[in-house]
Design a protein around this motif. Structure first.
Motif, PDB file in Angstrom:
ATOM      1  N   SER A 257       0.793  -1.231   0.000  1.00 47.34           N
ATOM      2  CA  SER A 257       0.000   0.000   0.000  1.00 47.34           C
ATOM      3  C   SER A 257       0.827   1.284   0.000  1.00 47.34           C
ATOM      4  CB  SER A 257      -0.924   0.018   1.220  1.00 47.34           C
ATOM      5  OG  SER A 257      -0.170  -0.051   2.425  1.00 47.34           O
ATOM      6  N   ALA A 258       2.137   1.177  -0.181  1.00 48.40           N
ATOM      7  CA  ALA A 258       2.977   2.372  -0.151  1.00 48.40           C
ATOM      8  C   ALA A 258       2.507   3.408  -1.171  1.00 48.40           C
ATOM      9  CB  ALA A 258       4.432   1.996  -0.432  1.00 48.40           C
ATOM     10  N   ARG A 259       2.438   4.656  -0.729  1.00 55.09           N
ATOM     11  CA  ARG A 259       2.003   5.786  -1.559  1.00 55.09           C
ATOM     12  C   ARG A 259       0.678   5.508  -2.264  1.00 55.09           C
ATOM     13  NH1 ARG A 259       8.003   7.128  -3.912  1.00 55.09           N
ATOM     14  NH2 ARG A 259       8.745   8.242  -2.086  1.00 55.09           N
ATOM     15  N   LYS A 260      -0.222   4.838  -1.562  1.00 55.89           N
ATOM     16  CA  LYS A 260      -1.488   4.456  -2.191  1.00 55.89           C
ATOM     17  C   LYS A 260      -2.363   5.653  -2.541  1.00 55.89           C
ATOM     18  CE  LYS A 260      -3.977   3.710   2.186  1.00 55.89           C
ATOM     19  NZ  LYS A 260      -4.718   2.712   2.991  1.00 55.89           N
ATOM     20  N   ASN A 261      -2.185   6.775  -1.858  1.00 57.97           N
ATOM     21  CA  ASN A 261      -3.010   7.949  -2.132  1.00 57.97           C
ATOM     22  C   ASN A 261      -2.429   8.850  -3.216  1.00 57.97           C
ATOM     23  OD1 ASN A 261      -4.930   7.259  -0.172  1.00 57.97           O
ATOM     24  ND2 ASN A 261      -3.750   8.227   1.451  1.00 57.97           N
ATOM     25  N   THR A 262      -1.137   8.727  -3.496  1.00 59.04           N
ATOM     26  CA  THR A 262      -0.513   9.596  -4.496  1.00 59.04           C
ATOM     27  C   THR A 262      -0.053   8.846  -5.733  1.00 59.04           C
ATOM     28  OG1 THR A 262       1.612   9.329  -3.361  1.00 59.04           O
ATOM     29  CG2 THR A 262       0.277  11.256  -2.776  1.00 59.04           C
ATOM     30  N   MET A 263       0.150   7.522  -5.599  1.00 65.80           N
ATOM     31  CA  MET A 263       0.571   6.693  -6.735  1.00 65.80           C
ATOM     32  C   MET A 263      -0.142   5.352  -6.628  1.00 65.80           C
ATOM     33  SD  MET A 263       4.666   7.219  -7.096  1.00 65.80           S
ATOM     34  CE  MET A 263       5.398   8.752  -7.646  1.00 65.80           C
ATOM     35  N   ASN A 264      -1.429   5.378  -6.693  1.00 63.87           N
ATOM     36  CA  ASN A 264      -2.181   4.150  -6.451  1.00 63.87           C
ATOM     37  C   ASN A 264      -1.781   3.069  -7.447  1.00 63.87           C
ATOM     38  OD1 ASN A 264      -4.270   2.131  -6.332  1.00 63.87           O
ATOM     39  ND2 ASN A 264      -5.506   3.599  -5.211  1.00 63.87           N
ATOM     40  N   GLY A 265      -1.093   2.047  -6.941  1.00 63.76           N
ATOM     41  CA  GLY A 265      -0.611   0.980  -7.817  1.00 63.76           C
ATOM     42  C   GLY A 265      -1.491  -0.251  -7.823  1.00 63.76           C
ATOM     43  N   ASN A 266      -2.722  -0.138  -7.295  1.00 61.50           N
ATOM     44  CA  ASN A 266      -3.586  -1.310  -7.197  1.00 61.50           C
ATOM     45  C   ASN A 266      -3.981  -1.840  -8.579  1.00 61.50           C
ATOM     46  OD1 ASN A 266      -3.535  -1.363  -4.447  1.00 61.50           O
ATOM     47  ND2 ASN A 266      -5.498  -0.345  -4.169  1.00 61.50           N
ATOM     48  N   THR A 267      -3.516  -3.030  -8.879  1.00 61.82           N
ATOM     49  CA  THR A 267      -3.930  -3.745 -10.082  1.00 61.82           C
ATOM     50  C   THR A 267      -4.174  -5.201  -9.693  1.00 61.82           C
ATOM     51  OG1 THR A 267      -1.667  -4.384 -10.680  1.00 61.82           O
ATOM     52  CG2 THR A 267      -2.490  -2.293 -11.584  1.00 61.82           C
ATOM     53  N   LEU A 268      -4.742  -5.956 -10.596  1.00 60.85           N
ATOM     54  CA  LEU A 268      -4.874  -7.392 -10.416  1.00 60.85           C
ATOM     55  C   LEU A 268      -3.965  -8.099 -11.416  1.00 60.85           C
ATOM     56  CD1 LEU A 268      -8.738  -7.666  -9.894  1.00 60.85           C
ATOM     57  CD2 LEU A 268      -6.968  -8.118  -8.188  1.00 60.85           C
ATOM     58  N   PRO A 269      -3.534  -9.307 -11.105  1.00 65.31           N
ATOM     59  CA  PRO A 269      -2.648 -10.025 -12.025  1.00 65.31           C
ATOM     60  C   PRO A 269      -3.290 -10.220 -13.396  1.00 65.31           C
ATOM     61  CG  PRO A 269      -2.676 -11.101  -9.880  1.00 65.31           C
ATOM     62  CD  PRO A 269      -3.759 -10.070  -9.853  1.00 65.31           C
ATOM     63  N   VAL A 270      -2.444 -10.288 -14.420  1.00 67.37           N
ATOM     64  CA  VAL A 270      -2.935 -10.602 -15.756  1.00 67.37           C
ATOM     65  C   VAL A 270      -2.920 -12.113 -15.992  1.00 67.37           C
ATOM     66  CG1 VAL A 270      -2.328  -8.399 -16.770  1.00 67.37           C
ATOM     67  CG2 VAL A 270      -0.615 -10.225 -16.730  1.00 67.37           C
ATOM     68  N   TYR A 271      -2.139 -12.833 -15.164  1.00 64.37           N
ATOM     69  CA  TYR A 271      -2.059 -14.291 -15.322  1.00 64.37           C
ATOM     70  C   TYR A 271      -1.613 -14.914 -14.005  1.00 64.37           C
ATOM     71  CZ  TYR A 271      -1.176 -18.768 -17.693  1.00 64.37           C
ATOM     72  OH  TYR A 271      -1.219 -20.072 -18.096  1.00 64.37           O
ATOM     73  N   VAL A 272      -2.287 -15.997 -13.617  1.00 62.45           N
ATOM     74  CA  VAL A 272      -1.920 -16.753 -12.411  1.00 62.45           C
ATOM     75  C   VAL A 272      -1.915 -18.229 -12.765  1.00 62.45           C
ATOM     76  CG1 VAL A 272      -2.511 -17.340 -10.027  1.00 62.45           C
ATOM     77  CG2 VAL A 272      -3.011 -15.041 -10.903  1.00 62.45           C
ATOM     78  N   LEU A 273      -0.779 -18.875 -12.610  1.00 61.92           N
ATOM     79  CA  LEU A 273      -0.674 -20.323 -12.802  1.00 61.92           C
ATOM     80  C   LEU A 273      -0.602 -20.975 -11.432  1.00 61.92           C
ATOM     81  CD1 LEU A 273      -0.217 -22.922 -14.477  1.00 61.92           C
ATOM     82  CD2 LEU A 273       2.248 -22.389 -14.402  1.00 61.92           C
ATOM     83  N   GLY A 274      -1.541 -21.863 -11.136  1.00 63.16           N
ATOM     84  CA  GLY A 274      -1.533 -22.618  -9.894  1.00 63.16           C
ATOM     85  C   GLY A 274      -1.145 -24.055 -10.169  1.00 63.16           C
ATOM     86  N   VAL A 275      -0.223 -24.582  -9.361  1.00 59.13           N
ATOM     87  CA  VAL A 275       0.269 -25.952  -9.526  1.00 59.13           C
ATOM     88  C   VAL A 275       0.294 -26.633  -8.165  1.00 59.13           C
ATOM     89  CG1 VAL A 275       2.225 -27.392 -10.242  1.00 59.13           C
ATOM     90  CG2 VAL A 275       1.725 -25.274 -11.482  1.00 59.13           C
ATOM     91  N   VAL A 276      -0.223 -27.851  -8.092  1.00 60.84           N
ATOM     92  CA  VAL A 276      -0.092 -28.669  -6.891  1.00 60.84           C
ATOM     93  C   VAL A 276       0.685 -29.921  -7.267  1.00 60.84           C
ATOM     94  CG1 VAL A 276      -1.283 -30.030  -5.119  1.00 60.84           C
ATOM     95  CG2 VAL A 276      -2.245 -27.840  -5.862  1.00 60.84           C
ATOM     96  N   ARG A 277       1.748 -30.176  -6.510  1.00 61.53           N
ATOM     97  CA  ARG A 277       2.549 -31.377  -6.737  1.00 61.53           C
ATOM     98  C   ARG A 277       2.611 -32.205  -5.459  1.00 61.53           C
ATOM     99  NH1 ARG A 277       7.865 -31.002  -8.360  1.00 61.53           N
ATOM    100  NH2 ARG A 277       8.248 -28.872  -7.679  1.00 61.53           N
TER     101      ARG A 277
END
Length: 345
Positions: A257-277
Motif C-alpha cells: 500500500s505504499a504511496r497508495k493515495n498519491t501513486m495508487n498501484g492497485n492492479t490485479l494479475p494478468v495471469y496466475v498459474l496454480g500448480v499442486v505437486r
C-alpha cells in the motif's frame, strides 16, 4: 512434500511499492540488467492484512511490541488482581522477548512478537494458576495458535525460546520485473492556498522516485507441513481448506500500500498459474526472464508466453508431475479457488 505453487504475472503502473533507506524503489540485478524489485516481506504484509479481511476468525495473529496490555486484560479476566496481572504480564513479556528498558510511555518489548489471542488467554490462565512465567509459557502449543493461522502460514521466530518458534509453511520470492527497469524522478510543487495572487512561487518543491513494471511473483505453500501437529493439525479439513482459500485469494489480490493515495498501484494479475505437486520442492519459473523481455507491445503478453514455455520445458526435461494445473484467466477466481482447496490435506 505436497505443495501448492503460485506463479503470477502482474503489471503495475507508476508506483513506489517498496522503498529502500534512501526512499527509492527497490531494485536488483538479474540477468545482467537492473530490475524493479518488491521484497517478499513487503508483499507478505499486504497478504496478511487482506487474509484478515477474508477470514477474520482464522487470521487473528498480530506482530507487536505491545503485547503487555492485552496480556494484562487476559490475566485480569483469569481472576488476578490488577497488581498481580501487571507483574505477571511483565514477567511473561520479559521471558518471551525482553522488556524494553528505554520505553517510557508504554510497556514494550525489545522486539516484535507474533501473538494470537487464544495463546494469550492460555498463558494468562496458566499463570493465574501457577504464578510461574516459565510454566505458563510451556502450555503454549499448536492448539493455542489455531485462531491465528497466519502464524503457521508465515512463521514465527522466538530467539529467547526456540520451542515457540514456528516454521513458516509458506515460501515467497522477491517480486522481480521481467524486463529492465530504471527508476525515474518526479518533481512536484505545492501552492500555499493563502498566498496573495500577485506573489509568485511555490510554497514547497521536492522530488521522489518511482517506476513501473511487469512483475513475476512466486509463492508456495507446504500443504503437508500445514496439516502437521506443529501447525494446523488440530483444525478440521474444512477449516484448513478455508485457511488455504483465504491465503491463495489474498496472495493473488493483495498489493503493498505504499504511496497508495498519491501513486495508487492497485492492479490485479494478468495471469496466475496454480500448480499442486505431491512430491519435490517448489520451483520458481523466474529463469524464463533471465534474458530480460524487450519492449514491443508491452511486456505482459510476452512474459506470459515465456513463463508458459519455461514451465513446459521444465516438465519435459525434469519429469515434473502435477496433480493440479490451472490458470487464471482460463478459469475464474472462484473456480480456481474451489479446485485448489480440493487438494488440501
Amino acid at each position: 512434500m505436497k505443495h501448492l505453487e503460485l506463479h503470477i504475472i502482474q503489471s503495475v503502473p507508476v508506483a513506489c511499492l517498496n522503498r529502500d533507506d534512501l526512499n527509492s524503489p527497490k531494485t536488483a540485478v538479474f540477468g545482467g540488467v537492473q530490475r524493479a524489485r518488491v521484497s517478499s516481506q513487503s508483499w507478505k504484509r499486504a497478504i496478511r492484512e487482506m487474509a484478515k479481511e477474508i477470514a477474520p476468525e482464522q487470521f487473528k495473529g498480530e506482530r507487536t511490541r505491545l503485547m503487555y496490555d492485552p496480556l494484562v486484560k487476559e490475566m485480569t479476566a483469569a481472576g488476578l488482581s490488577t497488581a498481580d496481572a501487571d507483574e505477571g504480564a511483565k514477567k511473561i513479556v520479559d521471558a518471551l522477548v525482553k522488556l524494553d528498558p528505554k520505553a517510557k510511555d508504554k510497556v514494550k518489548s525489545t522486539t516484535l512478537y507474533f501473538m494470537s489471542p487464544m495463546e494469550l488467554a492460555t498463558i494468562a490462565k496458566s499463570y493465574a494458576e501457577t504464578k510461574d512465567a516459565k510454566k505458563a509459557l510451556k502450555t503454549i502449543d499448536a492448539k493455542s495458535l489455531k485462531d491465528a493461522a497466519d502464524i503457521s502460514v508465515f512463521g514465527r521466530m522466538v530467539a529467547n525460546d526456540h520451542s515457540l518458534t514456528v516454521e513458516a509453511a509458506s515460501m515467497f520470492s522477491h517480486a522481480l520485473s521481467t524486463h529492465k527497469v530504471d527508476n525515474e524522478i518526479d518533481f512536484f510543487s505545492a501552492v500555499d492556498d493563502r498566498q496573495p495572487k500577485e506573489d509568485t512561487g511555490a510554497a514547497m518543491t521536492s522530488t521522489l522516485e518511482f517506476n513501473s513494471a511487469t512483475y513475476y511473483r512466486f509463492a508456495a505453500l507446504n500443504l503437508d507441513m500445514l496439516a502437521d501437529v506443529d501447525h494446523l493439525g488440530s483444525l478440521s479439513n474444512e477449516e484448513r481448506q478455508s485457511v488455504v482459500r483465504a491465503f491463495v485469494e489474498a496472495t493473488i489480490k493483495a498489493i503493498p500500500s505504499a504511496r497508495k493515495n498519491t501513486m495508487n498501484g492497485n492492479t490485479l494479475p494478468v495471469y496466475v498459474l496454480g500448480v499442486v505437486r505431491e512430491k519435490g520442492h517448489p520451483i520458481q519459473l523466474v529463469n524464463a526472464f533471465e534474458t530480460a523481455v524487450k519492449p514491443a507491445q508491452g511486456y505482459a503478453a510476452k512474459s506470459i508466453e515465456l513463463m508458459k514455455s519455461e514451465y513446459a520445458e521444465l516438465k519435459d526435461t525434469w519429469g515434473i508431475e502435477a496433480v493440479f494445473e490451472k490458470a487464471i484467466p482460463d478459469v475464474g477466481l472462484k473456480t480456481f479457488l474451489d479446485e485448489v482447496v480440493e487438494h488440501v490435506i
